[in-house]
Write an enzyme that holds these catalytic residues in place. Sequence first.
Site, mmCIF file in Angstrom:
data_model
loop_
_atom_site.group_PDB
_atom_site.id
_atom_site.type_symbol
_atom_site.label_atom_id
_atom_site.label_comp_id
_atom_site.label_asym_id
_atom_site.label_seq_id
_atom_site.Cartn_x
_atom_site.Cartn_y
_atom_site.Cartn_z
ATOM 1 N N CYS A 47 -59.674 -36.604 18.704
ATOM 2 C CA CYS A 47 -59.458 -36.638 17.259
ATOM 3 C C CYS A 47 -60.082 -35.426 16.581
ATOM 4 O O CYS A 47 -59.409 -34.719 15.832
ATOM 5 C CB CYS A 47 -60.035 -37.914 16.661
ATOM 6 N N HIS A 48 -61.369 -35.200 16.815
ATOM 7 C CA HIS A 48 -62.029 -34.132 16.069
ATOM 8 C C HIS A 48 -62.899 -33.237 16.942
ATOM 9 O O HIS A 48 -63.776 -32.550 16.448
ATOM 10 C CB HIS A 48 -62.846 -34.711 14.910
#
Lengths: 433, 277, 184
Positions: free
Chosen positions: C142-143
Amino acid sequence: MSGHSTYNPTSGFGKWMDARLPLARLMHDSFVSYPVPRNLNAFYTFGGILMIMLVSQIITGIVIAMHYVPDANVAFESVHLLRRDVSYGGTLQSWHAVGASLFFFAVYIHIFRGLYYGSYKAPREILWILGVVIFLLMMATAFMGYVLPWGQMSFWGAQVITGFFSAIPLVGETVREYLLGGYSVGNATLNRFFSLHYLLPFMIAGIVILHVWALHVTGQTNPTGVEVKSKQDVIPFTPYATVKDALALVVFMIIMAYFVFYMPDYLGHADNYIPANSNVTPAHIVPEWYFLPFYAILRAVDFNIGIPFTEIVLIDSKLGGVLAMFGSIAILFLVPWLDTSSVRSSNYRPTYKVFFWLFVVNSIFLGYLGSRPAAGIWIPLMKGSTFLYFAHFLLVMPLLGFFEKPLPRPASITDAVLGKDGKETAAAPVAAE
Amino acid sequence: MKSTFIKIAAVATLACTFAVGSVSAADYPKKKPREQSWSFSGPLGKFDKGQLQRGLQVYTEVCSACHSLNLLSYRNLADLGYSDDQIKNYAAEYEVQDGPNDDGEMFERPARPADRFKGPYANDKEAAAANNGALPPDFSLLAKARAPERGFPTFIFDIFTMYAENGPDYIHSLLTGYQDPPEGTEVGDGLHYNPYFAAGEALAMGPPLSDELVDYTDGSPMTVEQYSKDVTAFMAWAADPQLEERKQRGFIVILFLLVFAGLLYFTKKKVWSDLSH
Amino acid sequence: MSDHNSGDATRRDFLYIATGAAGVAAVGGIVWPLVSQMGPNEREKAAGAPIEVNIGDIEEGRVITVTWRGNKYFIRHLTADEVEAAGAKEQSDFRDFVAAADRITGPEGGDAVWSVYGANCTHLGCIPTEVKENGDTWNCPCHGSRFDVTGRVTKGPAPVNLPQPPMVFASEETLIIGTDKAGA
């Protein structure tokens, strides 16, 4: 009495807001400075109680919907797991179920109060009609809510009530199939009833706003039936009516708490603790108590209506029963025009007062008949009682206005209140016109 | 106006009570349930844990051969005063199906406290087939589901006497009410005459209890009467495990509301006293 | 208002305050159940009981994912090299440093070669995937948070290490997740 607004914002923000969205002014004018007749009795507190009941039903409903599953396979179980496993689940579920019953109890008192004091007469016809619409929506909501726990009474109640619609000539069966979302009561039915049960209360809330608006345009009636004439006749809503309504509400809550905590099953039906079973109809299907009078009217029509001396049937018994039942509610819409008397309050209508109480007793008796089987002595009693119900609206109300000699009414509310040492004996009028 | 108020209040009370829960006065049951005194009745009613434990014993050794208890989990037995270990051991006596495992197969394992009570049959059809077509009802809610109509005017008095033990009274009466059919009454094949039965004069279940059937270890009498009361109390608990909590909560809530109403009454009087002159 | 002497006024004030306080208490009494019902119900709590995991079949260098209370946990059987490499890392490599020994455990009398930690990234909850870069083992898709083989955060937005669940070895073959008390 939409008089001049007395709202006077003092803070800077208050003034700023008032110039843009005068919400505080609306609230102030509606619930603080709003003038109410000074002689309202305890029966006039039920409007406030009903408003709180609606809010209470919506809040508890939203909360228990967080745990309820509208699926025919698990709906029953989800209700009971809510009661058993969720923190305060049993209390919340009971509060919602008992609340529905007491909501109707309060609304019936509210309606009978309106009938007794002539609250439907000009200029309050729209106010009354909106009330009847709310009543109809409440019935639909309550019925669909009762289906959701998916017990035996839920299932067979849905079966019977949707059967009403199959009585419609020609398209009846199709209408019923569209209501059910299938050929029988099933999962699709449960799902849509859940959806509508969630929707309708918000529609009720909308119409309640109109109802209150209409009320605040015309002002309240009062036990004398004499309109407000001077400032002396009225007192501001806050604090006088507020504190009185609050007291009435708390007393009402005590009754409600008694049922919720000590007799949660008393107002319901034991058969609804058996999961829905399409193979077995319970021995005696009865609706919840608040529908029983209408159920009796439905079953009173067990004959076809046709052209005499021929075999032509115009309305068969099924359609006849359904029409009579819906008619018994629809007739309420016409009450403002059926009553021909110029006197508003029954306190000054000695003959009508007797008929009114007969009507109350007959309505309760209809409720009792609704719980009896459609057999034996009960059938003629249902017919007689149904006849009396309609006769009150179609014969007594229109005719009595011409024959009755009303008692003298007080000149004003203030006269009625102050002329008798503060005692509330409105039946003894003070001054003739 | 006062008298009108009282009149209307009376009528309204009637309106409410008249109509409630009254199914038709049917021919059955032939005899009204015998009213018992239960520890869990009344505003501060509590379950008798010893009684519930004996009731569980009767259920386990007798009733559970045919009747399921679907809505309850083994963990709920903590209400009866059992320790976590006792519950674990009780649950472990039963094998429940779990799975599928990594090979895609369902497998049996000993039940855990979080599992639901294991019923005697796989499904309702099997249960009915094993009992000559008569499905033994699930016990979870039976003490609430079997509550014969009280009739007018009794059901009005019930509000004030707080009578809510209709179901337990019925079950106890039924369990202890088997007798020979009176002369001239023929009962069907495989049916057993019982004047307390709500749906006919005879039922498919034979008398399930007999003296000395279950060995009590706490010295309670090992009689049908006692077995029946114990298992009925157990069923009342199963149908309403929150009963004690509910009643205690109600007591506090109502007490508070009474005080609140009193305060509001005097506040209202005070506020309105400005008006009378 | 008509004339009240001060005693009357005090009594009246007391009455109003008491009534107002009761009203506030009533509102509190109504709100509490409405909030309380939002929490996990008894069934959820019971279903969240500790789970037993058979770790005997997990080969060295392999990781499995198990579920406790609906959340995923990684159980990693470290190789000797991995244990050594993890121990050799420096404090400056980490954002939320703990010694590797605190993240590696084993049954009593057995080798400390097990690392068990939550599978949801401590940033916003996505599940990291395996990578082999710069000594990192996990990469959150995701990040971009990175974790080492023992679940310690090395870079990216995740503020703290992947959390270790309460756990206890019941035997050399059996790990219990959800409690740190043996025999429970």
